[in-house]
Design a protein around this motif. Sequence first.
Motif: not given
Length: 161
Positions: A48-49, A52-53, A56, A78, A81-82, A85, A89
């Motif tokens: 996830t990290e 997320e990068t 964003r 936001e 972005i979700w 991501r 993912e």
Amino acid sequence: MTDPQTPDPETPDPQSSASQTPAPRLTLRAGAEGAAVTDTVWAQIGGTETFETIARAFYRGIREDEVLAPMYPQDDWEGAIWRMRAFLEQYWGGPTSYSEERGHPRLRMRHQPFAVTPDARDRWLRHMHAALDEAALPPMHDAAFRDYIERAALAMVNRFE
């Protein structure tokens, strides 16, 4: 001589669970004698990290893009972005949160209301490539990711005016 009604102990019964064992799976290895590579791309590049990068960094560029920014709800960055991501993912073997919350991705249907022209596609790709540059994925994964986004962006074009 055996009774035809008595099963032969050497022949597996097609109804038994032992005969239901799945065929061996192909195992990807890190080299001819290397360890099995069993993680998904999602896990291999940081989970996830990392995603997320990417999301964003992508949306930092989108917010400043005069053609693409108006296609996004200005009060829901936001959420955007979700969604990006979570979709990426899931595609790369991570959590299935995207489909659990939104159903099948249906990318072409979801993008139909927007004028995804060749110019919009090129701008989108420019921001996504910059996000991947920032994420600095390992070369093999970077190449696979860039190949995917190129193909996906091409498929989203829905207007040529």
